[in-house]
Scaffold this motif. Sequence first.
Motif, PDB file in Angstrom:
ATOM      1  N   GLU A 261      46.931  51.497  90.663  1.00  0.00           N
ATOM      2  CA  GLU A 261      46.287  51.383  91.968  1.00  0.00           C
ATOM      3  C   GLU A 261      46.502  49.981  92.531  1.00  0.00           C
ATOM      4  N   ALA A 262      46.768  49.931  93.839  1.00  0.00           N
ATOM      5  CA  ALA A 262      47.045  48.657  94.526  1.00  0.00           C
ATOM      6  C   ALA A 262      48.250  47.948  93.910  1.00  0.00           C
ATOM      7  N   GLY A 263      49.195  48.745  93.418  1.00  0.00           N
ATOM      8  CA  GLY A 263      50.349  48.190  92.709  1.00  0.00           C
ATOM      9  C   GLY A 263      51.154  47.216  93.553  1.00  0.00           C
ATOM     10  N   ASP A 264      51.270  47.464  94.865  1.00  0.00           N
ATOM     11  CA  ASP A 264      52.046  46.560  95.714  1.00  0.00           C
ATOM     12  C   ASP A 264      51.380  45.196  95.856  1.00  0.00           C
ATOM     13  N   ILE A 265      50.043  45.177  95.716  1.00  0.00           N
ATOM     14  CA  ILE A 265      49.359  43.884  95.755  1.00  0.00           C
ATOM     15  C   ILE A 265      49.594  43.137  94.444  1.00  0.00           C
ATOM     16  N   TYR A 266      49.466  43.831  93.313  1.00  0.00           N
ATOM     17  CA  TYR A 266      49.747  43.187  92.031  1.00  0.00           C
ATOM     18  C   TYR A 266      51.163  42.612  91.996  1.00  0.00           C
ATOM     19  N   ARG A 267      52.119  43.328  92.638  1.00  0.00           N
ATOM     20  CA  ARG A 267      53.504  42.847  92.672  1.00  0.00           C
ATOM     21  C   ARG A 267      53.740  41.833  93.791  1.00  0.00           C
ATOM     22  N   ARG A 268      52.705  41.616  94.598  1.00  0.00           N
ATOM     23  CA  ARG A 268      52.791  40.702  95.743  1.00  0.00           C
ATOM     24  C   ARG A 268      53.944  41.076  96.679  1.00  0.00           C
ATOM     25  N   LYS A 269      54.065  42.378  96.885  1.00  0.00           N
ATOM     26  CA  LYS A 269      55.118  42.902  97.747  1.00  0.00           C
ATOM     27  C   LYS A 269      54.802  42.588  99.205  1.00  0.00           C
ATOM     28  N   GLN A 270      55.815  42.107  99.926  1.00  0.00           N
ATOM     29  CA  GLN A 270      55.637  41.767 101.345  1.00  0.00           C
ATOM     30  C   GLN A 270      55.815  43.033 102.183  1.00  0.00           C
ATOM     31  N   SER A 271      54.870  43.943 102.053  1.00  0.00           N
ATOM     32  CA  SER A 271      54.930  45.199 102.795  1.00  0.00           C
ATOM     33  C   SER A 271      54.075  45.085 104.061  1.00  0.00           C
ATOM     34  N   LEU A 272      54.078  46.161 104.855  1.00  0.00           N
ATOM     35  CA  LEU A 272      53.383  46.121 106.142  1.00  0.00           C
ATOM     36  C   LEU A 272      51.900  45.756 106.017  1.00  0.00           C
ATOM     37  N   PRO A 273      51.153  46.287 105.049  1.00  0.00           N
ATOM     38  CA  PRO A 273      49.725  45.940 104.979  1.00  0.00           C
ATOM     39  C   PRO A 273      49.458  44.441 104.826  1.00  0.00           C
ATOM     40  N   ILE A 274      50.173  43.776 103.920  1.00  0.00           N
ATOM     41  CA  ILE A 274      49.884  42.354 103.703  1.00  0.00           C
ATOM     42  C   ILE A 274      50.309  41.534 104.922  1.00  0.00           C
ATOM     43  N   LEU A 275      51.397  41.937 105.566  1.00  0.00           N
ATOM     44  CA  LEU A 275      51.844  41.187 106.746  1.00  0.00           C
ATOM     45  C   LEU A 275      50.852  41.333 107.894  1.00  0.00           C
ATOM     46  N   HIS A 276      50.334  42.536 108.081  1.00  0.00           N
ATOM     47  CA  HIS A 276      49.333  42.739 109.125  1.00  0.00           C
ATOM     48  C   HIS A 276      48.066  41.951 108.816  1.00  0.00           C
ATOM     49  N   ALA A 277      47.624  42.004 107.568  1.00  0.00           N
ATOM     50  CA  ALA A 277      46.407  41.284 107.182  1.00  0.00           C
ATOM     51  C   ALA A 277      46.576  39.787 107.410  1.00  0.00           C
TER      52      ALA A 277
END
Length: 365
Positions: A261-277
Amino acid sequence: MTVLSTLQATLLRHQQAIDSALLSAVNGLTEDTQALRAYYGQMRYHLGWVDSQLQPVRSATGKLLRPTLLLLAYEAAGAWGLTEQTEYLQRALPAAAAVELIHNFSLIHDDIVDGDTERHHRPTLWTIWGTSNGINSGDGMFALGRLALWGVLEQGVTADIAVKLGAILDQTCLVIAEGQYLDMSFEGHRDISTSMYIDMIRRKTAELMACAAELGARLGTSNEETIARLRSFGEAMGIAFQVRDDLLGVWASSEESGKTEAGDIYRRKQSLPILHAREHASDEDKATLIDIYQQQETLTKEQVDIVLAIMERTGTRAYCRQFLAQQSQLASTALASIPVLQGEVPTRALDDMRVMLEFIDAAAR
């Protein structure tokens, strides 16, 4: 019947034909010599046909989404008036194989660039045979994809159409490479905007979907209006497909995704959610995000929860869902505007494309 099971039925409809076309393309275009057995064996391994010892095996592979889209676009466009013939798919199958091989060439290279060690629950090609062999195998699969396309000439496609298809596929490969460059150039940068990211995924992900739809349409009809609208469908669906992955990478449960769960955050992936946030966070929250994403140590659950809380405050999940819904609507509008053709084949193809879209759109709800 669930949306997922309906999608699976849609993807299975042409799976055997696509598999046969891929086997024919790879086996018919490669040299069967002892010296080159391991080289082509590496490609067959990536495609899931052999194990790491190059022994025959049937491993889980991708969904064949792109070649399926190509065949559905071909059918929706009228299949060049051949639908009364039992083997009407033959005209489009070389192009379907070409698109899937090009997709897999890009995956082989992506795995190396991203340092990914597993794909479809198996070690990636480069981790077994090394980076140099991985790059060379990817290059070989790129060439196989281009060669496979010319098989349309043996299926009655005229030279002028075949040349146009080749130009479209070459242009697509260039755009994919542009997208990969942009993706790599974003690493470590704090000033990447959501619009820059969307432009990147349009090139890296959506372009091949648009290409698949256009190739199928051009094999099925000479009507430029139909071709343009099917291409628009493919592009919008490709963008929506990536945004769906971005949503699931942050908010899907482990049961839904089969991953952390929340794997893209653990990987610190620069995906749309983190960029918007990051774009919409307060100065304090933005500084917190930057600190968390720049640290070298593995993220803790507490830090992931902090990131999720910031995304909640910035309305990021709602934004991603809304953007996905907008792209789905664009795709739906493109489908609805395709000139209606009578017959079971084009009608079923349009229904199947709506099933694909409904599966992607479900993440927006």
